[in-house]
Design an enzyme around this catalytic site. Structure first.
Site, PDB file in Angstrom:
ATOM      1  N   ASN A   1     -21.571 -34.982  21.731  1.00 16.13           N
ATOM      2  CA  ASN A   1     -20.943 -33.737  21.325  1.00 16.13           C
ATOM      3  C   ASN A   1     -21.193 -32.582  22.290  1.00 16.13           C
ATOM      4  O   ASN A   1     -20.412 -31.633  22.341  1.00 16.13           O
ATOM      5  CB  ASN A   1     -21.464 -33.352  19.930  1.00 16.13           C
ATOM      6  CG  ASN A   1     -21.143 -31.928  19.546  1.00 16.13           C
ATOM      7  OD1 ASN A   1     -19.993 -31.566  19.333  1.00 16.13           O
ATOM      8  ND2 ASN A   1     -22.176 -31.093  19.471  1.00 16.13           N
TER       9      ASN A   1
ATOM     10  N   TYR B   1     -11.678 -26.859  32.013  1.00 14.34           N
ATOM     11  CA  TYR B   1     -12.156 -27.367  30.724  1.00 14.34           C
ATOM     12  C   TYR B   1     -11.202 -28.409  30.150  1.00 14.34           C
ATOM     13  O   TYR B   1     -11.625 -29.498  29.734  1.00 14.34           O
ATOM     14  CB  TYR B   1     -12.318 -26.214  29.728  1.00 14.34           C
ATOM     15  CG  TYR B   1     -12.560 -26.690  28.318  1.00 14.34           C
ATOM     16  CD1 TYR B   1     -13.797 -27.208  27.948  1.00 14.34           C
ATOM     17  CD2 TYR B   1     -11.551 -26.633  27.355  1.00 14.34           C
ATOM     18  CE1 TYR B   1     -14.021 -27.658  26.649  1.00 14.34           C
ATOM     19  CE2 TYR B   1     -11.767 -27.080  26.064  1.00 14.34           C
ATOM     20  CZ  TYR B   1     -13.000 -27.591  25.719  1.00 14.34           C
ATOM     21  OH  TYR B   1     -13.212 -28.041  24.440  1.00 14.34           O
TER      22      TYR B   1
ATOM     23  N   LYS C   1     -11.760 -32.525  29.307  1.00 19.88           N
ATOM     24  CA  LYS C   1     -11.535 -33.140  28.007  1.00 19.88           C
ATOM     25  C   LYS C   1     -10.455 -34.233  28.076  1.00 19.88           C
ATOM     26  O   LYS C   1     -10.469 -35.179  27.277  1.00 19.88           O
ATOM     27  CB  LYS C   1     -11.178 -32.075  26.971  1.00 19.88           C
ATOM     28  CG  LYS C   1     -12.343 -31.152  26.645  1.00 19.88           C
ATOM     29  CD  LYS C   1     -13.566 -31.930  26.178  1.00 19.88           C
ATOM     30  CE  LYS C   1     -14.711 -31.042  25.729  1.00 19.88           C
ATOM     31  NZ  LYS C   1     -15.862 -31.798  25.211  1.00 19.88           N
TER      32      LYS C   1
END
Length: 262
Positions: free
Chosen positions: A92, A157, A161
């Protein structure tokens, strides 16, 4: 809640706030023993006391800067020395940076890339190897709805992802024959500290679609239990990700740019 994880060890990274805290709470409620990992020890120690009082949970608190090279293998060595074998890995830890790419300090961007991609890969490799050898295990990787399209102002970012999404879905196929489940959770904007860390004020679009952290985590763990390769929580988020299949990429990125502007 059913104590179906009694006796199993779950490792949660980024366990000092946000999704990490809710992953820890929901896994503890199901009887799991926990390894909590993040930079800040005090919030995790408080969480460990809370879970011990509420569920009798055994928690190991590990303060570590996972963005540092080699941190993942150092963590694995520490747990091996204690005889702790991880049954559930919740990858996470991660963060985002908002704003024009050229205005962001390069060292900060590289730190983010190290944590979001390289450390996640190292942790997955280290613990999945043990799981495959035992013939069982579960891994959840936290991606983002940003993985589904180029996102100006979150350029690096969103790219990290996208890596997590493709990496996780590929591993889902590779490892399922070895008894290991890999699931990718791709949330939209959620009520965590993400925006504060990234440096963005919530836009109208984000406020309308914002989900509570506990609900996102619940959906992610349910998908992991069911052996799904990936899940986008929230029907509006899922509709957005699905709709991108029919939208030209030029339009995708222009729409995303408008939605991310403060």
């Amino acid at each position: 809640m059913k104590q179906d994880l009694a006796g199993q060890w779950a490792l949660v990274t980024g366990a000092s706030s946000g999704f990490g805290v809710d992953f820890a709470r929901q896994l503890a409620a199901r009887g799991a023993k926990l390894v909590l990992v993040a930079r800040r020890a005090e919030p995790m120690q408080a969480l460990a006391r809370e879970l011990a009082g509420q569920y009798g949970t055994v928690s190991e608190v590990e303060s570590a800067d996972l963005s540092q090279s080699g941190a993942a293998h150092a963590l694995k060595a520490t747990l091996d020395a204690r005889g702790i074998h991880i049954d559930i890995l919740i990858n996470n830890a991660g963060y985002g940076l908002w704003g024009p790419f050229l205005e962001q300090p390069l060292d900060r961007t590289l730190d983010m890339m190290q944590l979001n991609m390289v450390t996640l890969t190292e942790l997955t490799h280290a613990f999945a190897a043990d799981m495959a050898q035992r013939g069982r295990g579960k891994i959840l990787l936290v991606s983002s709805i940003g993985a589904y399209q180029a996102t100006p102002t979150y350029a690096a970012y969103a790219a990290t992802k996208a890596y997590v999404l493709l990496f996780g879905e590929a591993l889902h196929e590779e490892l399922k024959t070895k008894g290991v489940t890999v699931t990718v959770l791709s949330p939209g904007i959620s009520a965590t500290s993400f925006l504060a860390v990234s440096g963005q004020r919530a836009t109208l679009y984000q406020r309308l679609l914002m989900m509570q952290s506990a609900a996102v985590v619940r959906i992610g763990l349910r998908a992991l239990d069911r052996g799904r390769a990936s899940i986008v929580p929230g029907w509006l988020n899922a509709l957005t990700a699905f709709g991108n299949r029919f939208m030209p990429r030029m339009v995708q990125r222009r729409v995303a740019y408008q939605l991310m502007k403060n």
